[in-house]
Each structure stands twice: as C-alpha cells, then as structure tokens.
Design an enzyme around this catalytic site. Structure first.
Site, PDB file in Angstrom:
ATOM      1  CG  HIS A  98      -0.327   0.013   2.617  1.00  0.00           C
ATOM      2  ND1 HIS A  98       0.524   1.305   3.069  1.00  0.00           N
ATOM      3  CD2 HIS A  98       0.136  -0.970   3.717  1.00  0.00           C
ATOM      4  CE1 HIS A  98       0.714   1.122   4.165  1.00  0.00           C
ATOM      5  NE2 HIS A  98       0.803  -0.162   4.597  1.00  0.00           N
ATOM      6  NE  ARG A 147      -1.633   0.238   6.678  1.00  0.00           N
ATOM      7  CZ  ARG A 147      -1.985  -0.129   7.865  1.00  0.00           C
ATOM      8  NH1 ARG A 147      -3.148   0.180   8.328  1.00  0.00           N
ATOM      9  NH2 ARG A 147      -1.396  -1.218   8.400  1.00  0.00           N
ATOM     10  CD  GLU A 201       2.430  -4.518   8.320  1.00  0.00           C
ATOM     11  OE1 GLU A 201       2.835  -5.628   8.252  1.00  0.00           O
ATOM     12  OE2 GLU A 201       2.990  -3.817   7.638  1.00  0.00           O
ATOM     13  CG  HIS A 271      -0.519  -4.254   5.058  1.00  0.00           C
ATOM     14  ND1 HIS A 271      -1.036  -3.106   5.438  1.00  0.00           N
ATOM     15  CD2 HIS A 271      -1.832  -4.965   4.947  1.00  0.00           C
ATOM     16  CE1 HIS A 271      -2.364  -2.991   5.260  1.00  0.00           C
ATOM     17  NE2 HIS A 271      -2.840  -4.096   5.025  1.00  0.00           N
TER      18      HIS A 271
END
Length: 344
Positions: A98, A147, A201, A271
């Site tokens: 991202h 994100r 993440e 991520h």
C-alpha cells in the site's frame, strides 16, 4: 466419493442449488456472474469462459434470499472439453504494498490499526496503477485494512480496460443480497475484490500508535530493532514476522494459488510484512534473507506463473515495457487485444 451427476444451472441461481459431496454441476453464465457467485461463496473459479465444472467437496452454509443450502465446491475448468491443469496455465501475479499512510507520514507504528492513505500514498497508488495498466487483472485480493483497499482501487483507475473493482460482501445474508448486481452487462465490467484479514499487516501489539523514535528512546534502539527485524521475536502482545507469515502464506496457498493455477491473473494489495511473507514463500528465502527484504510503498512487483512455477520479474518501470509481454503467450495476446481495441 459418490458417482458424479451433472447439473446445469444458470450462474445467478447457483447459490440456490443444493449439491451433495461428490456431485458436479456446470456453472453456465457470464464470466463475471460465475466469478462473483464463486467468490462470494468460497468457490474457486478456474477459467474465464464463464463455464466450469464444480465438484462439491465439503458442506458450507450458503444463503440466498433467506434459504440455506449446503454447498462447497471447487471448480475444475473446461477447455475444449478437457480440464486445464496447473502445468499448462499461464498467469500474472502482481504484489503491491500500500501507499504511504497517514501514520507512516507521522512515523507511528501502525500494524493492524485501520489508517487511510496520506496524499502521498494516494499518488503512489495511482503511479503503481500506471505501471501495471497493460497487465491483465482478473481478480484482486486485499487485506481487511482501508489503506490496502484504497491502493487497489486507486491503482485500477489507471488500467486500460477500465473495469471497475467491486468489493465482494459475504459477511452476512443482507450484505450479500444488498450488494448484488442485476445487470449482466455491468457485471462483465467488474473485477471482484476479496478482502481477507489474513493479509493484514503484522500486529505490532503494544507498539501500535507509538512514535518510532520515542519508542526507541524508551526501550532502547537494540530492543526495538529486535522486535522489528527479527523473524521469531514478537513485540509485547504482538506478532512476530513468523506468526504473520503463518497466516498470510496459508491464505495465499489456499485461496490465491488455485486461482493462479487456473490461469487467472491476480493482484494482491497488502502490507510490508504480509507481502514479505508471501515473497519468502515464492522465492524460497531463508528467515535471515526475508528480514533484510525491503518493499517500497506503492511499487508493484510482478511474478509470472508458467510451467507450475512462479518466476519473479521485478517491478515494471512503466506500462510499455516490451519485456513484460514476452513473459508468457497469454500476456502477449492480452496486450495485442488491448492495442486492437484502442485503434478500433
């Protein structure tokens, strides 16, 4: 396994059919219809013609208009009457970390806190989309965090085909029903987007929301470096990279690889740590090598799948790199189709 029985059913009625273990049915309908139904219900769609052979494997609860039915199936593709195998499939895999988030810009530990992109992150996502605008995308996987989803959506605004990425909602009967598309023509222009927490993440535990410099001053640079860069040492009440890799790689092997083996072109927007984990698996990196791997935000990484192998091709520097399209026959054919549409 019981004898297989062929059941022909329209794609938009697929969810109302009860299929026992060991049965087969043919999903007949537009590609996007079958794709959407399959993705919503945990099925694997393994070819792009809109036809496939669904073989029931184990029961799962699927509802349509309030009616529950036990269906769980994998799709065996049909190509000229014969299944397409992983050995003959060719496909592209695009990995994108991202773009910069608002907490990245503030030097805060983010982890699984759901923070959106910064202005720079938005621009990075758009630039990433330009780099892959000529590479086919049939399906998108993202984490459950905004994100990563923003990055995928913004990147696809730059794609030449101008298909619309649509997040699939199967978290409840109402969510699935209310997000249903009733136009076949519109569905043909949709790219299904599957969100999964397994691609999130790494969870940084008690470090989440803390300033990185202040954290180093408080706990010591060596301790924070150990938490961030070791493979198997987690921060307080958080995940190690090893723990993150367990869930991310398991999801990739279970959900993503079957789509690629079937010849579908996949993009994953996720991520740094979940993608490092997947790259560790693809490139057979050691635990020491993966902790030294750095991924820039908003920079796509391209792999091709051919001959039952993933081949790393690096990052496309632009949408017209001739070498990208020499990687497989399917990619070259796709480029030619795009060019012919542009001039027609």
């Amino acid at each position: 396994m019981a004898a297989r029985t062929m059941i022909h059913v329209a794609a938009n009625d697929l969810r109302s059919v009860d299929v026992a273990r060991g049965k087969e049915m043919a999903a007949v309908g537009s590609y996007s219809q079958v794709c959407r139904v399959a993705a919503c219900n945990g099925l694997h769609l393994e070819e792009q013609s809109g036809r496939g052979r669904l073989v029931a494997t184990k029961p799962v609860l699927i509802r349509r208009r309030g009616v529950a039915c036990g269906v769980r199936a994998s799709v065996v593709p049909l190509s000229n009457g014969a299944p397409t195998t992983a050995k003959t499939a060719q496909a592209a895999l695009i990995l994108i970390r991202h773009g910069e988030s608002l907490w990245n810009s503030k030097n805060l530990f983010t982890g699984c806190v759901d923070v959106p992109l910064s202005e720079q992150g938005v621009n990075e996502a758009i630039e990433a989309g330009k780099r892959i605008s000529h590479i086919p995308v049939d399906m998108i996987f993202t984490s459950a965090l905004i994100r990563a989803q923003m990055t995928a959506m913004l990147a696809m605004t730059q794609h030449r085909r101008q298909k619309v990425p649509v997040i699939l909602h199967n978290e409840s009967e109402r969510a699935e029903a209310w997000s249903r598309i009733f136009s076949t023509d519109t569905e043909e222009q949709v790219i299904p987007v599957v969100t999964a927490w397994e691609l999130n993440e790494r969870m940084y535990g008690e470090l989440q929301g803390l300033n990185k410099k202040e954290t180093a001053d408080k706990f010591g640079k060596d301790k924070v470096h150990e938490w961030r860069r070791s493979y198997d040492i987690p921060p307080p009440n958080g995940e190690s990279l090893e723990m993150c890799a367990e869930r991310a790689v398991a999801y990739f092997k279970d959900k993503v690889v079957p789509e690629i083996e079937a010849g579908r072109n996949v993009m994953i927007a996720a991520h740094g740590n979940s993608l490092r984990s997947i790259i560790m698996y693809l490139d057979k990196l050691t635990s020491q090598e993966v902790i030294e791997l750095e991924l820039s935000t908003g920079i796509p990484m391209l792999y091709t799948f051919k001959g039952n192998r993933f081949l790393r091709r690096g990052s496309p520097v632009g949408p017209t790199v001739a070498g990208v399209y020499a990687l497989t026959e399917d990619l070259a054919r796709y480029r030619d189709q795009l060019d012919s549409r542009a001039w027609s």
